[in-house]
Scaffold this motif. Structure first.
Motif, short mmCIF file in Angstrom:
data_model
loop_
_atom_site.label_atom_id
_atom_site.label_comp_id
_atom_site.label_asym_id
_atom_site.label_seq_id
_atom_site.Cartn_x
_atom_site.Cartn_y
_atom_site.Cartn_z
N LEU A 165 6.94 2.57 -6.26
CA LEU A 165 6.04 1.59 -6.85
C LEU A 165 6.25 0.25 -6.16
CD1 LEU A 165 7.33 0.58 -10.41
CD2 LEU A 165 8.75 1.62 -8.67
N PHE A 166 5.46 -0.75 -6.58
CA PHE A 166 5.45 -2.03 -5.89
C PHE A 166 6.41 -3.03 -6.54
CE2 PHE A 166 1.34 -0.11 -5.01
CZ PHE A 166 1.22 -0.29 -3.64
N PHE A 167 7.23 -3.67 -5.70
CA PHE A 167 8.09 -4.77 -6.11
C PHE A 167 7.56 -6.03 -5.43
CE2 PHE A 167 10.72 -1.01 -6.39
CZ PHE A 167 11.47 -1.20 -7.55
N TRP A 168 7.40 -7.12 -6.20
CA TRP A 168 6.83 -8.35 -5.66
C TRP A 168 7.77 -9.52 -5.87
CZ3 TRP A 168 2.76 -7.02 -2.90
CH2 TRP A 168 1.93 -5.98 -3.32
N ASN A 169 7.80 -10.42 -4.91
CA ASN A 169 8.57 -11.66 -5.02
C ASN A 169 7.67 -12.70 -5.68
OD1 ASN A 169 9.82 -14.19 -4.54
ND2 ASN A 169 10.95 -13.33 -2.81
N GLY A 283 6.52 -8.39 -0.70
CA GLY A 283 6.27 -7.16 -1.42
C GLY A 283 6.84 -5.97 -0.70
N ILE A 284 7.32 -5.00 -1.47
CA ILE A 284 7.85 -3.76 -0.91
C ILE A 284 7.38 -2.61 -1.79
CG2 ILE A 284 9.95 -2.42 -0.48
CD1 ILE A 284 11.41 -4.85 0.33
N PHE A 285 7.02 -1.50 -1.17
CA PHE A 285 6.65 -0.26 -1.86
C PHE A 285 7.87 0.65 -1.77
CE2 PHE A 285 4.13 3.85 -1.86
CZ PHE A 285 3.69 3.74 -3.17
N GLU A 286 8.67 0.73 -2.84
CA GLU A 286 9.98 1.36 -2.76
C GLU A 286 10.26 2.26 -3.95
OE1 GLU A 286 12.68 2.31 -1.71
OE2 GLU A 286 13.34 1.19 0.05
N TRP A 287 11.37 3.05 -3.81
CA TRP A 287 11.82 3.91 -4.90
C TRP A 287 12.23 3.06 -6.10
CZ3 TRP A 287 10.23 8.44 -3.64
CH2 TRP A 287 10.33 8.92 -2.34
N ASP A 288 11.99 3.59 -7.29
CA ASP A 288 12.36 2.84 -8.50
C ASP A 288 13.86 2.52 -8.54
OD1 ASP A 288 13.47 5.34 -9.20
OD2 ASP A 288 11.85 5.81 -10.58
N SER A 289 14.68 3.43 -8.01
CA SER A 289 16.13 3.23 -8.05
C SER A 289 16.60 2.13 -7.11
CB SER A 289 16.84 4.54 -7.69
OG SER A 289 16.44 5.02 -6.42
N ALA A 290 15.70 1.63 -6.25
CA ALA A 290 16.07 0.57 -5.29
C ALA A 290 16.00 -0.82 -5.90
CB ALA A 290 15.17 0.64 -4.06
N ALA A 291 15.59 -0.91 -7.16
CA ALA A 291 15.38 -2.22 -7.78
C ALA A 291 16.60 -3.11 -7.68
CB ALA A 291 14.96 -2.05 -9.24
#
Length: 449
Positions: A165-169, A283-291
């Motif tokens: 999913l997407f993580f945003w700064n 922004g990064i599209f990454e694994w949920d566990s990478a949070a």
């Protein structure tokens, strides 16, 4: 090349692995907890033994795992654990050779697809059913255990389910005065705003393997079909070309940097990239566990500390909920281990015993172990962003992942099919039509060699 050597060396198992079930790692009250009192296995292990434990990950996972090893050794003083760990880059190639050469660690953190790729028809990993007296398998849903089998042999124990999913700064988006993207229109609007703010600022960054996963997410959103089913790509070359064209459009719209730009940053991964750490890649599209590692990197930035990372909505590119879930990783025991029982004891400690659960937290995602989920929730342990991300993924993404998607011939850096295809497309060395056909040909070769 490494790829061809591995092909000759590895006896790959192409046994059908059942599709992922979201129920596979559901939480709930534990029927029996292997956490109460000291396991009887301690008395059964005679004499001093040494076992090796290998894993990959970021710094926070390394730190937590080393603490868990110390606690395990304190509980079972006759068992010494040697740690071997590192970053993901080059890790699979190294471990593949170790497995084939009979030099693998006793306990291995493995990707789910390694069961298909490296188990040698069920001969390279221990059948963990044989050690159910010291490894409580009742804590895992049968559906998730079945996905870790070759025939009737249990090759590994699943650790967690995951998806991207997407993580945003948010700090960067606020500075630029731009809304966090929620759809295609706002995604390209962000590209324009970031370009106007600074040429080296981008709302999203995608490396080669990220682009492969993003491509599938995009196509599943538009067409509503799984990527691969029964060993065959479900998309035509023309359909895949639309996804390749979209990736090119993202570069042209200043939504994502070219791969040459990212390579010029000289970083092994995006979480270690100075432009992510300092908020230029927002922004990064990454694994949920990478949070945890993504957030820690920007919070601890020396030039721009305490930036805020937030989870984004799944961007809708069509009428369907694209994206897949999978068993993120598992613990396996080498068939060459001289101490498989003690190795199984370590796995049980990490996944089912309260002390190991508490130390490990959510460093490997939200656990599949029922007792672990119960304990973490009861004691409010674990990264809240990881928990939220995992819940969002499991709620939204419904497509299964074929285990061959992560085969080393496809995802290896720099010789894997994904790296070659997306690298050439980004550089303008091939057209989108050629990229689509090259991707199909590479996948078919991987499946059928």
């Amino acid at each position: 090349m490494m790829k061809k050597n591995l092909k000759k060396a590895m006896s790959l198992t192409l046994a059908s692995v059942m599709a992922l079930s979201l129920a596979g790692c559901g939480g709930g009250a534990a029927d029996t907890a292997a956490t109460e009192g000291e396991s009887s296995s301690a008395a059964e292990s005679d004499g001093d033994v040494t076992i090796k434990f290998s894993w990959w990950g970021g710094d926070t996972r390394h730190e937590a795992t080393e603490k868990a090893i110390e606690a395990f050794e304190a509980k079972y003083p006759n068992i010494h654990v040697e740690a071997e760990y590192g970053a993901w880059t080059g890790w699979e190639e190294k471990q593949a050779l170790a497995i084939q050469g009979g030099n693998a660690a006793d306990v291995m953190q493995i990707n789910w697809n390694w069961i298909t790729s490296y188990s040698g028809g069920g001969n390279n990993f221990v059948d963990l059913n044989q050690y159910s007296d010291v490894l409580d398998l009742t804590q895992f849903a049968q559906e998730s255990l079945d996905q870790c089998k070759v025939g009737d042999k249990l090759m590994a124990v699943p650790i967690s389910l995951t998806g991207r999913l997407f993580f945003w700064n948010k700090t960067t988006f606020d500075e630029i005065g731009c809304e966090i993207p929620t759809d295609e229109e706002s995604l390209f609007a962000a590209g324009e705003a970031f370009k106007a703010y600074g040429e080296d600022y981008y709302p999203l960054a995608l490396q080669e393997y990220d682009r492969a996963i993003f491509l599938v997410y995009y196509l599943e959103s538009v067409y509503g079909k799984p990527w691969v089913e029964d060993g065959e790509v479900q998309y035509t070359a023309e359909e895949i070309q639309t996804g390749m064209d979209f990736l090119t459009k993202l570069e042209e719209g200043h939504v994502i940097p070219t791969l040459a730009t990212i390579q010029g940053d000289m970083a092994d991964s995006l979480d270690k990239n100075a432009k992510w750490i300092d908020g230029k890649y927002a922004g990064i599209f990454e694994w949920d566990s990478a949070a945890t590692k993504l957030e820690k990197a920007v919070v601890e930035s020396t030039t721009k500390p305490n930036q805020e990372i937030v989870l984004g909505d799944f961007i809708k590119f069509g009428d369907y909920n694209g994206g897949f879930t999978k068993i993120s990783m598992a613990f396996a025991v080498s068939a060459n281990s001289e101490h498989p029982k003690e190795a199984a004891m370590l796995i049980n400690f990490l996944l089912n015993e309260e002390e190991g659960i508490e130390i490990s937290g959510t460093e490997r995602g939200i656990p599949c172990s029922k007792v672990a989920v119960e304990y973490l929730n009861k004691n409010e342990i674990g990264d809240e962003m990881v928990k939220e991300a995992n819940a969002k993924v499991l709620e939204y993404s419904k497509f299964p992942l074929d285990p061959m998607f992560e085969h080393n011939d496809l995802k290896a850096n720099p010789d894997g099919v994904y790296y070659k295809v997306f690298g050439k497309l980004s550089a303008g060395d091939i057209t989108s039509a050629e990229a689509a056909q090259d991707l199909i040909d590479g996948i078919n070769e991987c499946y059928n060699f």
